[in-house]
Design a protein around this motif. Structure first.
Motif, PDB file in Angstrom:
ATOM      1  N   ILE A  17       0.968  -1.367   0.034  1.00 25.50           N
ATOM      2  CA  ILE A  17       0.094  -0.006   0.070  1.00 25.50           C
ATOM      3  C   ILE A  17       0.775   1.231   0.076  1.00 25.50           C
ATOM      4  N   LYS A  18       2.090   1.253   0.747  1.00 18.88           N
ATOM      5  CA  LYS A  18       2.892   2.396   0.750  1.00 18.88           C
ATOM      6  C   LYS A  18       3.473   2.712  -0.299  1.00 18.88           C
ATOM      7  N   GLN A  19       3.943   1.580  -0.934  1.00 16.76           N
ATOM      8  CA  GLN A  19       4.647   1.642  -2.164  1.00 16.76           C
ATOM      9  C   GLN A  19       3.721   2.237  -3.407  1.00 16.76           C
ATOM     10  N   LEU A  20       2.443   1.813  -3.472  1.00 16.77           N
ATOM     11  CA  LEU A  20       1.437   2.211  -4.108  1.00 16.77           C
ATOM     12  C   LEU A  20       1.193   3.567  -4.020  1.00 16.77           C
ATOM     13  N   ARG A  21       1.091   4.011  -3.017  1.00  9.51           N
ATOM     14  CA  ARG A  21       0.893   5.375  -2.681  1.00  9.51           C
ATOM     15  C   ARG A  21       1.896   6.538  -3.040  1.00  9.51           C
ATOM     16  N   ALA A  22       3.225   5.710  -3.059  1.00  6.06           N
ATOM     17  CA  ALA A  22       4.213   6.852  -3.300  1.00  6.06           C
ATOM     18  C   ALA A  22       4.341   6.810  -5.047  1.00  6.06           C
ATOM     19  N   PHE A  40      -3.298   9.432  -7.287  1.00  3.39           N
ATOM     20  CA  PHE A  40      -4.573   9.648  -7.244  1.00  3.39           C
ATOM     21  C   PHE A  40      -5.024   8.720  -5.698  1.00  3.39           C
ATOM     22  N   PRO A  41      -5.973   9.105  -5.127  1.00  3.61           N
ATOM     23  CA  PRO A  41      -6.162   8.462  -3.780  1.00  3.61           C
ATOM     24  C   PRO A  41      -6.186   7.059  -3.675  1.00  3.61           C
ATOM     25  N   ILE A  42      -5.595   6.703  -2.520  1.00  2.00           N
ATOM     26  CA  ILE A  42      -5.448   5.142  -2.239  1.00  2.00           C
ATOM     27  C   ILE A  42      -6.131   4.960  -1.065  1.00  2.00           C
ATOM     28  N   CYS A  58      -1.817   6.213   3.325  1.00  2.00           N
ATOM     29  CA  CYS A  58      -2.669   6.214   2.086  1.00  2.00           C
ATOM     30  C   CYS A  58      -3.629   7.131   2.570  1.00  2.00           C
ATOM     31  N   ASP A  59      -4.716   7.514   1.926  1.00  2.00           N
ATOM     32  CA  ASP A  59      -5.705   8.532   2.143  1.00  2.00           C
ATOM     33  C   ASP A  59      -6.697   8.269   2.771  1.00  2.00           C
ATOM     34  N   MET A  60      -6.978   7.108   2.595  1.00  2.00           N
ATOM     35  CA  MET A  60      -8.460   6.629   3.562  1.00  2.00           C
ATOM     36  C   MET A  60      -7.992   5.260   3.864  1.00  2.00           C
TER      37      MET A  60
END
Length: 169
Positions: free
Chosen positions: A14-19, A23-25, A46-48
Motif C-alpha cells: 500500500i505504501k509503495q502504491l501510494r508513493a 490519485f487517492p489510495i 494512504c488517503d483513507m
C-alpha cells in the motif's frame, strides 16, 4: 488473493502504491481496531482506510476514529464516549445486537430478522471469547421476543470482546 483471507496483509505494498501514483489510495487489510486505522494511515500514507469484517463486528470503530479526530458523537449518544475497553466493547456488541433486532422488527418479517441476526452473529462472534454462547442464545430462540430475552440475559453480565481475531471464516 492467494492467501484467501489467511496470513497477514502487506501494508508495504500500500505504501509503495501510494508513493507511485497521484490519485487517492484506500488502504485495506487486517484493520480490526481504531488503532489499526491510525497505524495504517501513518505507516502507508494512504488517503483513507477501509475495514471489512471487523467493522461488522465493531461498528462503533467509526465512532472511535471520529472521536480521535475530534468529531461529535453519533446522534443519540451525544453525552457518551466511544467504548474503548474490551468490557465496554463487549457491552456495546450486546447493545448492537438488540438494536439490530429492533431495526429488523421495523423493516423485515420476524423470520427474516431472525435469520439476519443469526447470520450477523455467526460472522462477527469470532471477536468474542464467548461467541458460541451468543450464537446458541440466538439459535435456540423460537421467535424474536425469545431471541431478545436470551441475548439480554447473556449480556446482563460483563463480557469482554477480543481485541483481534485471525479472520479465518
Amino acid at each position: 488473493a492467494a492467501q484467501k483471507r489467511r496470513g497477514s496483509a502487506d501494508w508495504e505494498q500500500i505504501k509503495q502504491l501510494r508513493a507511485a501514483v497521484d490519485f487517492p489510495i484506500i488502504g485495506n487489510g487486517d484493520v480490526q481496531t481504531a488503532e489499526d486505522v491510525h497505524l495504517m494511515l501513518q505507516e502507508t500514507n494512504c488517503d483513507m482506510v477501509m475495514a471489512g469484517r471487523a467493522l461488522a463486528a465493531r461498528p462503533w470503530m467509526v465512532w472511535q476514529v471520529g472521536e480521535d479526530l475530534g468529531f461529535a458523537p453519533p446522534r443519540g449518544r451525544e453525552n457518551e464516549k466511544a467504548p474503548r475497553s474490551l468490557l465496554e466493547e463487549g457491552a456495546e456488541y450486546g447493545r448492537s445486537l438488540l438494536q439490530l433486532i429492533a431495526f429488523g422488527r421495523q423493516y423485515f418479517t420476524e423470520d427474516l430478522t431472525m435469520r439476519k441476526v443469526r447470520f450477523h452473529i455467526r460472522t462477527t462472534s469470532v471477536w468474542l471469547p464467548f461467541g458460541q454462547s451468543v450464537y446458541s442464545a440466538a439459535a435456540k430462540a423460537k421467535n424474536l421476543t425469545e431471541m431478545q430475552a436470551n441475548l439480554q440475559e447473556l449480556f446482563s453480565i460483563p463480557l469482554e470482546m477480543s481485541l483481534r481475531t485471525e479472520l479465518r471464516q
